[in-house]
Design a protein around this motif. Structure first.
Motif, PDB file in Angstrom:
ATOM      1  N   ALA A  10      -1.544 -75.299  75.007  1.00 40.69           N
ATOM      2  CA  ALA A  10      -0.577 -74.331  75.526  1.00 40.69           C
ATOM      3  C   ALA A  10       0.635 -74.292  74.607  1.00 40.69           C
ATOM      4  O   ALA A  10       1.015 -75.307  74.016  1.00 40.69           O
ATOM      5  CB  ALA A  10      -0.143 -74.710  76.943  1.00 40.69           C
ATOM      6  N   ALA A  11       1.226 -73.100  74.503  1.00 40.57           N
ATOM      7  CA  ALA A  11       2.429 -72.914  73.697  1.00 40.57           C
ATOM      8  C   ALA A  11       3.617 -72.686  74.625  1.00 40.57           C
ATOM      9  O   ALA A  11       3.587 -71.788  75.467  1.00 40.57           O
ATOM     10  CB  ALA A  11       2.261 -71.714  72.769  1.00 40.57           C
ATOM     11  N   VAL A  12       4.635 -73.513  74.478  1.00 38.56           N
ATOM     12  CA  VAL A  12       5.867 -73.375  75.257  1.00 38.56           C
ATOM     13  C   VAL A  12       6.929 -72.877  74.280  1.00 38.56           C
ATOM     14  O   VAL A  12       7.409 -73.627  73.433  1.00 38.56           O
ATOM     15  CB  VAL A  12       6.263 -74.704  75.921  1.00 38.56           C
ATOM     16  CG1 VAL A  12       7.551 -74.556  76.704  1.00 38.56           C
ATOM     17  CG2 VAL A  12       5.124 -75.199  76.811  1.00 38.56           C
ATOM     18  N   ILE A  13       7.249 -71.586  74.416  1.00 34.41           N
ATOM     19  CA  ILE A  13       8.088 -70.914  73.429  1.00 34.41           C
ATOM     20  C   ILE A  13       9.312 -70.329  74.136  1.00 34.41           C
ATOM     21  O   ILE A  13       9.181 -69.527  75.052  1.00 34.41           O
ATOM     22  CB  ILE A  13       7.298 -69.785  72.735  1.00 34.41           C
ATOM     23  CG1 ILE A  13       6.020 -70.359  72.108  1.00 34.41           C
ATOM     24  CG2 ILE A  13       8.165 -69.078  71.696  1.00 34.41           C
ATOM     25  CD1 ILE A  13       4.981 -69.307  71.765  1.00 34.41           C
ATOM     26  N   GLU A  14      10.485 -70.730  73.655  1.00 32.10           N
ATOM     27  CA  GLU A  14      11.753 -70.258  74.234  1.00 32.10           C
ATOM     28  C   GLU A  14      12.474 -69.394  73.212  1.00 32.10           C
ATOM     29  O   GLU A  14      12.501 -69.714  72.022  1.00 32.10           O
ATOM     30  CB  GLU A  14      12.608 -71.464  74.630  1.00 32.10           C
ATOM     31  CG  GLU A  14      13.911 -71.105  75.308  1.00 32.10           C
ATOM     32  CD  GLU A  14      15.088 -71.002  74.352  1.00 32.10           C
ATOM     33  OE1 GLU A  14      16.047 -70.297  74.689  1.00 32.10           O
ATOM     34  OE2 GLU A  14      15.043 -71.610  73.273  1.00 32.10           O
ATOM     35  N   ARG A  15      13.014 -68.294  73.696  1.00 33.64           N
ATOM     36  CA  ARG A  15      13.830 -67.417  72.851  1.00 33.64           C
ATOM     37  C   ARG A  15      14.948 -66.845  73.709  1.00 33.64           C
ATOM     38  O   ARG A  15      14.682 -66.213  74.741  1.00 33.64           O
ATOM     39  CB  ARG A  15      12.971 -66.291  72.265  1.00 33.64           C
ATOM     40  CG  ARG A  15      13.739 -65.382  71.312  1.00 33.64           C
ATOM     41  CD  ARG A  15      12.861 -64.324  70.692  1.00 33.64           C
ATOM     42  NE  ARG A  15      12.498 -63.341  71.703  1.00 33.64           N
ATOM     43  CZ  ARG A  15      11.639 -62.350  71.510  1.00 33.64           C
ATOM     44  NH1 ARG A  15      11.013 -62.243  70.366  1.00 33.64           N
ATOM     45  NH2 ARG A  15      11.382 -61.499  72.485  1.00 33.64           N
ATOM     46  N   ASP A  16      16.176 -67.132  73.326  1.00 28.25           N
ATOM     47  CA  ASP A  16      17.345 -66.600  74.034  1.00 28.25           C
ATOM     48  C   ASP A  16      17.314 -66.912  75.528  1.00 28.25           C
ATOM     49  O   ASP A  16      17.623 -66.054  76.367  1.00 28.25           O
ATOM     50  CB  ASP A  16      17.467 -65.084  73.815  1.00 28.25           C
ATOM     51  CG  ASP A  16      17.612 -64.716  72.342  1.00 28.25           C
ATOM     52  OD1 ASP A  16      18.242 -65.496  71.600  1.00 28.25           O
ATOM     53  OD2 ASP A  16      17.081 -63.660  71.938  1.00 28.25           O
ATOM     54  N   GLY A  17      16.899 -68.134  75.882  1.00 29.78           N
ATOM     55  CA  GLY A  17      16.904 -68.558  77.276  1.00 29.78           C
ATOM     56  C   GLY A  17      15.717 -68.081  78.096  1.00 29.78           C
ATOM     57  O   GLY A  17      15.662 -68.304  79.303  1.00 29.78           O
ATOM     58  N   ARG A  18      14.757 -67.426  77.453  1.00 37.58           N
ATOM     59  CA  ARG A  18      13.559 -66.933  78.140  1.00 37.58           C
ATOM     60  C   ARG A  18      12.320 -67.578  77.520  1.00 37.58           C
ATOM     61  O   ARG A  18      12.304 -67.900  76.334  1.00 37.58           O
ATOM     62  CB  ARG A  18      13.453 -65.415  78.038  1.00 37.58           C
ATOM     63  CG  ARG A  18      14.587 -64.706  78.751  1.00 37.58           C
ATOM     64  CD  ARG A  18      14.470 -63.180  78.634  1.00 37.58           C
ATOM     65  NE  ARG A  18      15.516 -62.532  79.403  1.00 37.58           N
ATOM     66  CZ  ARG A  18      15.434 -62.256  80.693  1.00 37.58           C
ATOM     67  NH1 ARG A  18      14.349 -62.566  81.372  1.00 37.58           N
ATOM     68  NH2 ARG A  18      16.444 -61.688  81.315  1.00 37.58           N
ATOM     69  N   PHE A  19      11.286 -67.723  78.340  1.00 40.01           N
ATOM     70  CA  PHE A  19      10.044 -68.351  77.891  1.00 40.01           C
ATOM     71  C   PHE A  19       8.917 -67.330  77.870  1.00 40.01           C
ATOM     72  O   PHE A  19       8.797 -66.496  78.774  1.00 40.01           O
ATOM     73  CB  PHE A  19       9.676 -69.523  78.812  1.00 40.01           C
ATOM     74  CG  PHE A  19      10.558 -70.706  78.605  1.00 40.01           C
ATOM     75  CD1 PHE A  19      10.200 -71.716  77.732  1.00 40.01           C
ATOM     76  CD2 PHE A  19      11.785 -70.790  79.252  1.00 40.01           C
ATOM     77  CE1 PHE A  19      11.031 -72.796  77.511  1.00 40.01           C
ATOM     78  CE2 PHE A  19      12.628 -71.865  79.039  1.00 40.01           C
ATOM     79  CZ  PHE A  19      12.251 -72.882  78.169  1.00 40.01           C
ATOM     80  N   LEU A  20       8.100 -67.412  76.826  1.00 46.07           N
ATOM     81  CA  LEU A  20       6.965 -66.507  76.670  1.00 46.07           C
ATOM     82  C   LEU A  20       5.834 -66.937  77.600  1.00 46.07           C
ATOM     83  O   LEU A  20       5.352 -68.066  77.530  1.00 46.07           O
ATOM     84  CB  LEU A  20       6.477 -66.505  75.223  1.00 46.07           C
ATOM     85  CG  LEU A  20       5.282 -65.610  74.911  1.00 46.07           C
ATOM     86  CD1 LEU A  20       5.601 -64.145  75.203  1.00 46.07           C
ATOM     87  CD2 LEU A  20       4.865 -65.790  73.454  1.00 46.07           C
ATOM     88  N   LEU A  21       5.438 -66.027  78.479  1.00 45.46           N
ATOM     89  CA  LEU A  21       4.322 -66.253  79.393  1.00 45.46           C
ATOM     90  C   LEU A  21       3.339 -65.100  79.259  1.00 45.46           C
ATOM     91  O   LEU A  21       3.678 -64.042  78.721  1.00 45.46           O
ATOM     92  CB  LEU A  21       4.809 -66.339  80.838  1.00 45.46           C
ATOM     93  CG  LEU A  21       5.772 -67.466  81.185  1.00 45.46           C
ATOM     94  CD1 LEU A  21       6.193 -67.358  82.641  1.00 45.46           C
ATOM     95  CD2 LEU A  21       5.150 -68.816  80.917  1.00 45.46           C
TER      96      LEU A  21
END
Length: 149
Positions: A10-21
């Motif tokens: 699984a990839a846990v990716i954060e950008r600008d306080g949001r997570f990619l789902l």
């Protein structure tokens, strides 16, 4: 018969306080999960998470750290998953790329938005991985070794 868990990444990716789902259609309804999937024969864990992220979101993912290793038994399906979660960064996006079958869309959600709808998570690991990320858990990729014959 030999019992074996399902090995997933699984990839846990954060950008600008949001997570990619990803929002996906499952046997249990439309649910959210991190970009994730099964390890394929001969594939390294790092390559698997790169591939799954691209296939499910059209984003190119560069893993930078191991977030953790998680074991989860889904009682309804009587399946055990061994999840290797990675964190890293997005390096590109192919907006025209078709997503995997069953994937409705890629979505960027805040932790609070995710916490409000735990029943829409594919498993408890979705939020657990985000909480571990927010707690600063990171392990060097060197912990994951792929031995090629």
């Amino acid at each position: 018969m030999v019992w074996k868990p399902n090995v997933t990444v699984a990839a846990v990716i954060e950008r600008d306080g949001r997570f990619l789902l990803v929002e996906e259609d499952t046997a249990h309804g439309r649910l959210f999960n991190q970009p994730a999937g099964h390890l394929e024969s001969g594939e390294s864990l790092v390559r698997a998470v790169e591939r799954e992220t691209l296939e499910e979101t059209a984003y190119t993912f560069e893993p930078e750290a191991l977030l953790g290793v998680y074991q989860y038994h889904h009682p309804g399906d009587d399946v055990t998953y061994l999840r290797f979660a990675f964190t890293g960064r997005i390096t590109a996006h192919d907006a025209g790329r078709a997503l995997d079958k069953g994937i409705v869309r890629a979505a960027w959600l805040t932790p609070d938005e995710m916490r409000r709808e735990p029943a829409r998570h594919r498993s408890p690991l979705v939020m657990r991985c985000v909480e571990d990320y927010l707690a600063g858990r990171r392990y060097p990729l060197e912990l994951v070794h792929h031995h090629r014959a």
